[in-house]
Scaffold this active site. Structure first.
Site, PDB file in Angstrom:
ATOM      1  CB  SER A  46      24.827  49.266  64.468  1.00 56.72           C
ATOM      2  OG  SER A  46      26.356  49.281  63.703  1.00 56.72           O
TER       3      SER A  46
ATOM      4  N   GLY B  75      22.203  44.908  63.032  1.00 48.06           N
ATOM      5  CA  GLY B  75      21.570  44.213  62.970  1.00 48.06           C
ATOM      6  C   GLY B  75      22.543  42.972  63.396  1.00 48.06           C
TER       7      GLY B  75
ATOM      8  CD  GLU C 178      16.295  52.637  66.179  1.00 45.79           C
ATOM      9  OE1 GLU C 178      16.280  51.942  66.174  1.00 45.79           O
ATOM     10  OE2 GLU C 178      18.192  52.733  65.661  1.00 45.79           O
TER      11      GLU C 178
ATOM     12  CD  GLU D   7      19.398  50.819  68.825  1.00 46.23           C
ATOM     13  OE1 GLU D   7      20.279  50.899  69.537  1.00 46.23           O
ATOM     14  OE2 GLU D   7      19.973  51.081  67.622  1.00 46.23           O
TER      15      GLU D   7
ATOM     16  CG  ASP E  45      20.564  53.294  59.481  1.00 49.61           C
ATOM     17  OD1 ASP E  45      19.421  53.972  59.809  1.00 49.61           O
ATOM     18  OD2 ASP E  45      21.077  52.786  59.625  1.00 49.61           O
ATOM     19  CB  THR E  46      15.989  55.362  59.066  1.00 47.15           C
ATOM     20  OG1 THR E  46      15.574  56.410  60.050  1.00 47.15           O
ATOM     21  CG2 THR E  46      15.805  54.191  59.405  1.00 47.15           C
TER      22      THR E  46
ATOM     23  NE  ARG F  75      22.597  50.827  55.156  1.00 46.09           N
ATOM     24  CZ  ARG F  75      22.590  51.332  56.491  1.00 46.09           C
ATOM     25  NH1 ARG F  75      23.032  52.872  57.000  1.00 46.09           N
ATOM     26  NH2 ARG F  75      21.911  50.353  57.448  1.00 46.09           N
TER      27      ARG F  75
HETATM   28  P1  AMP Z   1      17.856  47.918  67.010  1.00 47.70           P
HETATM   29  O1  AMP Z   1      19.235  47.605  65.565  1.00 47.70           O
HETATM   30  O2  AMP Z   1      18.331  47.857  68.676  1.00 47.70           O
HETATM   31  O3  AMP Z   1      17.589  49.296  66.283  1.00 47.70           O
HETATM   32  O4  AMP Z   1      17.189  47.008  66.224  1.00 47.70           O
HETATM   33  C1  AMP Z   1      17.063  46.238  64.386  1.00 47.70           C
HETATM   34  C2  AMP Z   1      15.908  46.239  64.444  1.00 47.70           C
HETATM   35  O5  AMP Z   1      15.436  45.481  64.910  1.00 47.70           O
HETATM   36  C3  AMP Z   1      14.930  47.510  65.018  1.00 47.70           C
HETATM   37  O6  AMP Z   1      14.423  48.724  64.479  1.00 47.70           O
HETATM   38  C4  AMP Z   1      13.335  46.586  65.340  1.00 47.70           C
HETATM   39  O7  AMP Z   1      12.846  46.444  62.930  1.00 47.70           O
HETATM   40  C5  AMP Z   1      13.845  44.859  65.283  1.00 47.70           C
HETATM   41  N1  AMP Z   1      13.649  44.921  67.133  1.00 47.70           N
HETATM   42  C6  AMP Z   1      14.951  45.595  67.934  1.00 47.70           C
HETATM   43  N2  AMP Z   1      14.164  45.148  69.291  1.00 47.70           N
HETATM   44  C7  AMP Z   1      13.376  44.658  68.962  1.00 47.70           C
HETATM   45  C8  AMP Z   1      12.862  44.473  69.770  1.00 47.70           C
HETATM   46  N3  AMP Z   1      12.302  44.286  71.610  1.00 47.70           N
HETATM   47  N4  AMP Z   1      11.060  43.643  69.506  1.00 47.70           N
HETATM   48  C9  AMP Z   1      10.224  43.591  67.853  1.00 47.70           C
HETATM   49  N5  AMP Z   1      12.010  44.314  67.183  1.00 47.70           N
HETATM   50  C10 AMP Z   1      12.979  44.269  67.831  1.00 47.70           C
END
Ligand code: AMP
Length: 393
Positions: free
Chosen positions: A160, A162, A267, A279, A286-287, A364
């Site tokens: 999670s 990132g 999301e 997802e 968090d947002t 954070r």
């Molecule tokens: P996630 O942990 O899957 O929520 O990804 C974190 C963030 O990465 C997302 O909120 C997007 O800003 C970016 N992101 C994730 N997957 C994609 C995707 N397939 N295409 C473009 N941006 C992505």
């Protein structure tokens, strides 16, 4: 009919939080306001929610035996997961034995990693997602990238904020992306998801509340992420009526599929009029911290009410609002925060410091919240406030 007892007496209504971070801390406070006894659990001591709970325990939550022993000794009325890394098979068993798991043990199990929820949403429910493939080895990973095409996004299935995530632009960046994913996953090396890159116009979290009287949607929250980690969010994100209706339809389908009562952070990516599922968290998001200033009932208060079977007749939204994270970078076991007078000098601005006891790398540590005349103004105020906080490590 809901009855709530008195903490620390024989009539107590017990809520056990599995995961005690900043989101859990606010759930604990919201539950305590309603007279609930809160037990905070995490794998490390002095976690944020533990600091406000009636009781706390430090256990490895992925250890099914340890989790079961604690639940059997405390016998909580509500088991409320706050993070993914829990022995969800044990939650499934405990639920079958009569314990109440928020929203359901199946929801916790399906969202424990990116694979379960992605396959459920895409295969079982037929909802549009980015293209995707899973891989366990470097060879399979490279094949998945070539099959999906560039750019694509790679993430460990257990991660999670990132961690381990990167965008692969061409064949030459496949090797580094694989290494980043192997270093960044929650359980170390392992399986990854490769997703087609969605060139979205904007992305939202649609907080969706399932409660005793049905489903209620919170106004959409826009957000900006850096390297997959949330930096700021705002509410309400402007959307066309058609797009919002489609987003709500999707969120309702997915949350109905998971069942139970509580808040879900859904999301979604929006491109033109198209809505693409990204997802979901079966818990506060968090947002969604922006709702601590933007609404009369925050996502945490809504979660608590839904869990306890209480009504939610309306949600009052106060207008353009924003949140901006306060990050700490470095190493410390006793962070402190200065220049708070400047951070809080503007009207309609607020601050939450989470009380995280340790920083190692980037973490954070707090969030600034603002109301403004417009979303731009609210964002500027929240950013300025967050940048004013001096994090001393
Ligand atoms: P996630 O942990 O899957 O929520 O990804 C974190 C963030 O990465 C997302 O909120 C997007 O800003 C970016 N992101 C994730 N997957 C994609 C995707 N397939 N295409 C473009 N941006 C992505």
């Amino acid at each position: 009919m809901t009855t709530i007892g008195t903490p620390n007496t024989t009539s107590q209504t017990k809520l056990m939080l599995l995961g005690s971070g900043e989101l859990g801390k606010e759930v604990a406070i919201a539950a305590q306001r309603l007279g609930v006894e809160v037990i905070a659990v995490d794998r490390y001591e002095n976690a944020p929610a533990m600091q406000v709970a009636h009781k706390s325990y430090t256990i490895p939550m992925q250890d099914g035996g340890a989790l079961r022993a604690l639940v059997e000794s405390e016998r909580p009325d509500h088991i409320v997961p706050e993070i993914e890394a829990i022995s969800t098979d044990t939650l499934v068993e405990l639920e079958a034995e009569g314990y109440s798991v928020t929203p359901t043990a199946r929801a916790a199990k399906l969202t424990m990693d990116r694979e379960g929820i992605r396959k459920f949403v895409s295969n079982d429910l037929g909802i549009k997602t980015s293209e995707y493939a899973f891989a366990d080895t470097k060879e399979d990973f490279e094949e998945a990238c070539l099959q999906i095409g560039f750019p694509c996004v790679v993430k460990p299935i257990m991660s999670s904020s990132g961690k381990g995530q990167s965008t692969v632009h061409d064949e030459s960046s496949m090797g580094p992306a694989w290494s980043i994913a192997q270093d960044g996953g929650r359980t170390g090396a392992g399986r990854v998801i490769v997703e087609g890159f969605v060139d979205f116009d904007y992305e939202i979290t649609l907080l969706t509340l399932r409660h005793r009287d049905g489903t209620t949607f919170v106004d959409p929250i826009g957000h900006r992420q850096e390297d997959g980690d949330y930096q700021e969010s705002w509410q309400p994100q402007p959307m066309t009526k058609a797009t919002l209706t489609e987003a709500q339809r999707m969120a309702k389908t997915v949350t109905e599929g998971l069942g139970g009562h509580g808040i879900f952070g859904v999301e979604l990516f929006i491109k033109g009029e198209e809505v693409i599922f990204s997802e979901l968290s079966p818990r506060p998001h968090d947002t969604g911290m922006v709702t601590m200033i933007s609404q009369n009932l925050s996502q945490f208060a809504l979660h608590a009410r839904a869990i306890l079977g209480l009504p939610i007749p309306n949600i009052r939204q106060y207008g353009p609002s924003a949140s901006h994270v306060v990050m700490g970078k470095g190493s410390s076991k006793s962070p402190s925060f200065g220049n708070l007078e400047s951070a809080l000098e503007e009207d309609d601005t607020d601050l939450r410091l989470f009380g995280k006891p340790e920083v190692k790398g980037e973490r954070r540590l707090g969030v600034c919240l603002s109301l403004g005349a417009s979303i731009d103004e609210a964002r500027e105020k929240a950013e300025k406030a967050a940048n004013s906080v001096e994090v001393r490590l």
